[in-house]
Design a protein around this motif. Structure first.
Motif, PDB file in Angstrom:
ATOM      1  N   ALA A  42      19.081  13.204  22.301  1.00  0.00           N
ATOM      2  CA  ALA A  42      18.117  14.305  22.303  1.00  0.00           C
ATOM      3  C   ALA A  42      18.665  15.413  21.401  1.00  0.00           C
ATOM      4  N   CYS A  44      18.713  19.411  20.871  1.00  0.00           N
ATOM      5  CA  CYS A  44      18.434  20.634  21.634  1.00  0.00           C
ATOM      6  C   CYS A  44      18.803  21.864  20.813  1.00  0.00           C
ATOM      7  N   GLU A  45      17.901  22.833  20.797  1.00  0.00           N
ATOM      8  CA  GLU A  45      18.155  24.091  20.079  1.00  0.00           C
ATOM      9  C   GLU A  45      19.031  24.999  20.944  1.00  0.00           C
ATOM     10  N   ILE A  46      20.085  25.524  20.350  1.00  0.00           N
ATOM     11  CA  ILE A  46      20.970  26.457  21.035  1.00  0.00           C
ATOM     12  C   ILE A  46      20.925  27.759  20.243  1.00  0.00           C
ATOM     13  N   ALA A  47      20.261  28.762  20.791  1.00  0.00           N
ATOM     14  CA  ALA A  47      20.183  30.030  20.055  1.00  0.00           C
ATOM     15  C   ALA A  47      21.549  30.692  20.058  1.00  0.00           C
ATOM     16  N   ALA A  48      21.994  31.113  18.897  1.00  0.00           N
ATOM     17  CA  ALA A  48      23.262  31.850  18.829  1.00  0.00           C
ATOM     18  C   ALA A  48      23.025  33.224  19.445  1.00  0.00           C
ATOM     19  N   SER A  53      20.245  33.373  14.337  1.00  0.00           N
ATOM     20  CA  SER A  53      20.440  32.015  13.854  1.00  0.00           C
ATOM     21  C   SER A  53      20.523  31.098  15.053  1.00  0.00           C
ATOM     22  N   SER A  54      20.341  29.823  14.824  1.00  0.00           N
ATOM     23  CA  SER A  54      20.444  28.907  15.949  1.00  0.00           C
ATOM     24  C   SER A  54      21.104  27.626  15.497  1.00  0.00           C
ATOM     25  N   ALA A  55      21.744  26.985  16.443  1.00  0.00           N
ATOM     26  CA  ALA A  55      22.393  25.715  16.163  1.00  0.00           C
ATOM     27  C   ALA A  55      21.648  24.641  16.930  1.00  0.00           C
ATOM     28  N   ILE A  57      22.243  20.998  18.985  1.00  0.00           N
ATOM     29  CA  ILE A  57      23.186  20.003  19.470  1.00  0.00           C
ATOM     30  C   ILE A  57      22.449  18.698  19.746  1.00  0.00           C
ATOM     31  N   LEU A  59      22.554  15.398  22.251  1.00  0.00           N
ATOM     32  CA  LEU A  59      23.063  15.083  23.584  1.00  0.00           C
ATOM     33  C   LEU A  59      22.664  13.650  23.923  1.00  0.00           C
ATOM     34  N   VAL A 154      28.296  15.393  23.240  1.00  0.00           N
ATOM     35  CA  VAL A 154      27.646  16.518  22.571  1.00  0.00           C
ATOM     36  C   VAL A 154      28.109  16.544  21.120  1.00  0.00           C
ATOM     37  N   ILE A 156      27.226  18.388  17.070  1.00  0.00           N
ATOM     38  CA  ILE A 156      26.573  19.506  16.383  1.00  0.00           C
ATOM     39  C   ILE A 156      25.809  18.929  15.193  1.00  0.00           C
ATOM     40  N   GLU A 159      22.862  21.577   9.453  1.00  0.00           N
ATOM     41  CA  GLU A 159      21.592  22.089   8.964  1.00  0.00           C
ATOM     42  C   GLU A 159      20.969  21.089   7.983  1.00  0.00           C
TER      43      GLU A 159
END
Lengths: 346, 346
Positions: A42, A44-48, A53-55, A57, A59, A154, A156, A159
């Protein structure tokens, strides 16, 4: 409601029955979410926390129940790390962290557990991932078969990387990173006490570095997929169905060791449905296929990589199908696994 | 080498034997890593692709093997979501994503699985988390007891939040979010067929919203911890040991329902060692203790919250200890669970 009212071994096979229990029980309860797209991991968006900006991950989770727990070429611990590393890596993510959850049966020799943990540590080191958190449960004798290991990984996602099993297009080439069937036949022959002139070993291996090399060499990669339970046949059928395309595999191009081929012929296994644990399917735009192949072949675990077929338009009825074509010009359907060929393979 | 050469039930108890197998087998193999700090969740740095900022995620895993799978106040599915949500939330993270890995025994009624998945979905909805990826394995009859569920949770740690079991300081107050022992006694009495005038129900619940409320009201929170296996006693001993401090708990301040107390007295269980699944221990700086208590009491599942004791200096020998003080002025040691009181509680 699934047709059967009890769980069957084939519900865990990686084939059509597993698809049914996923669709009719799990997805029905949990709903579809944008993070799960039918791929191995999956996204998943991880907001910084800075907010601008967002990263992303990747999973993925897998529980390992393979029997026997030690087999030629590996053990349940090695497999538990490689399997999840590979599932996360298929998304193009840099695999970084693993959790592990053990269910131990009362009476399991501590020396077995130590050996299995040493294998996990070694595989994690090779893959460059850290095992950062864990859990241990013990159940009474008879309530579990030795030990089960869940690993969740997990990664990363860099981009610009957008791999998906839904992106295959007619004209794309199908690659496999090496010989197929080794893991399934190694497990089966150990379990049944079959012996051959030389031992067939499991191919379980972490393929995240191979994937990174291919992605660097071939920006036209559409997706990677790990042909584990259900084998190459189930993987290609899944991709064809996700993308709404058909596929043709050239039988003579598919790398198979002579021992595995012999064993399959002798015992009546369909080699395309036998599980792999150290192989990667890659679908790539035609102009990048050669570069992808060369990057695979130059990578550890990729020396026997081959281009084995191509994506084609679906025929008139629009139904996605996978065909095997032979050197004699005949063509047959490569079907997804329906029942259960080799239970508890991973 | 652990003293025993086989896995014992007590290796999964949450007490000192579990500590030994973790230290002498798992940590020995996997090594210590900066992400794992002896807390319920690992904290992992995720560099944002732009390179100039980074986010932190909290990662925690748990496999659930509770028997029976349905019990008053919940079931294995509800527990599997709540347990991992709570473990991730202890870090102060916003819990966002869950993976789930099922091991199913051949023959399990599909209707049981559907009921369990519905509970998982309901608990996830309440907690505000998405189940984004999963895995299903089926093992032959007799190789697993019905079903085991692993859940692994991912949360996003807000900037500035640095909770750790190693941060407790003399003077800090110890809070508990409600009555203790309910889960363990509910499971035990169902399993043993004991009946009381009213049914004792498991307290399993997602506490991430309660934690968020407390954190907002009380910036002086040092840590949260989920007193599951091994109960309040093991949790406080772990925190005391991580921080190198002692603790005093005032017996009369600890909320216990009269039924659970009666059951413990009758059967000889130490209430402080009985598992909870919907309670949170919170250590907080003295000036913020009242605010934390009020925030807990105003939150769902926190109406019976109480300040139950305080952190103190270790005595002359420097050994961290947890004491229980009674209204009569006596003091005894609250010991960590050593053997196995109630197996397969979660």
């Amino acid at each position: 409601m699934v047709a059967n009212d009890r769980v069957l071994m084939s519900h865990g096979s990686g084939g059509t029955m597993m698809r049914r229990i996923i669709d009719e029980v799990f997805l029905k309860a949990f709903g579809d979410c944008p993070e799960a797209r039918g791929d191995d991991a999956a996204i998943c968006e991880i907001a910084a926390p800075s907010g601008n900006s967002s990263a992303r991950i990747a999973l993925s989770t897998d529980t390992f129940v393979v029997t026997p727990r030690f087999f030629p070429g590996g053990d349940i611990g090695h497999l538990a790390v490689c399997g999840t590393v590979n599932d996360v890596a298929t998304s193009g993510a840099q695999v970084r962290f693993l959790s592990c959850g053990f269910v131990l049966e009362e009476g399991l020799p501590i020396s077995d557990l130590e050996r299995i943990c040493a294998s996990m540590a070694e595989a994690a080191r090779e893959a460059g991932v850290s095992i950062v958190t864990g859990d241990t449960k013990v159940v009474d004798q008879g309530s579990c078969d030795g030990l089960f290991i869940n690993t969740t990984g997990v990664g990363i996602v860099p981009e610009g990387i957008e791999l998906s099993g839904a992106s295959c297009k007619p004209g794309d080439k199908i690659l496999i990173s090496g010989t197929i069937g080794d893991h399934g036949i190694a497990i089966m022959s150990t379990r049944e006490g079959l012996s051959f002139s030389t031992t067939i070993e499991s191919d379980a291996a972490p393929l995240n570095h191979l994937i990174a090399n291919v992605l660097e060499a071939a920006p036209g990669v559409r997706c990677f997929r790990d042909p584990t339970r259900g084998g190459l046949a189930s993987t290609l059928n899944e991709l064809a169905s996700q993308s709404g395309v058909s596929m043709v595999v050239h039988e003579s191009a598919v790398p198979v060791s002579s021992q595995v081929r012999g064993c399959c012929e002798m015992l009546g296994y369909d080699i395309y449905q036998v599980a792999n644990e150290g192989k990667m399917v890659c679908i790539v735009a035609p102009e990048d296929a050669q570069a992808a192949l060369e990057a695979m072949r130059a990578s550890k675990y990729g020396e026997n990589a081959a281009i084995i077929g191509e994506v084609v338009e679906t025929s008139d009825n629009g139904h996605p199908l996978v065909y095997v074509s032979t050197d004699f010009g005949s063509r047959r359907i490569m079907d997804m696994l329906v029942g259960e060929q080799l239970p508890r393979i991973c």
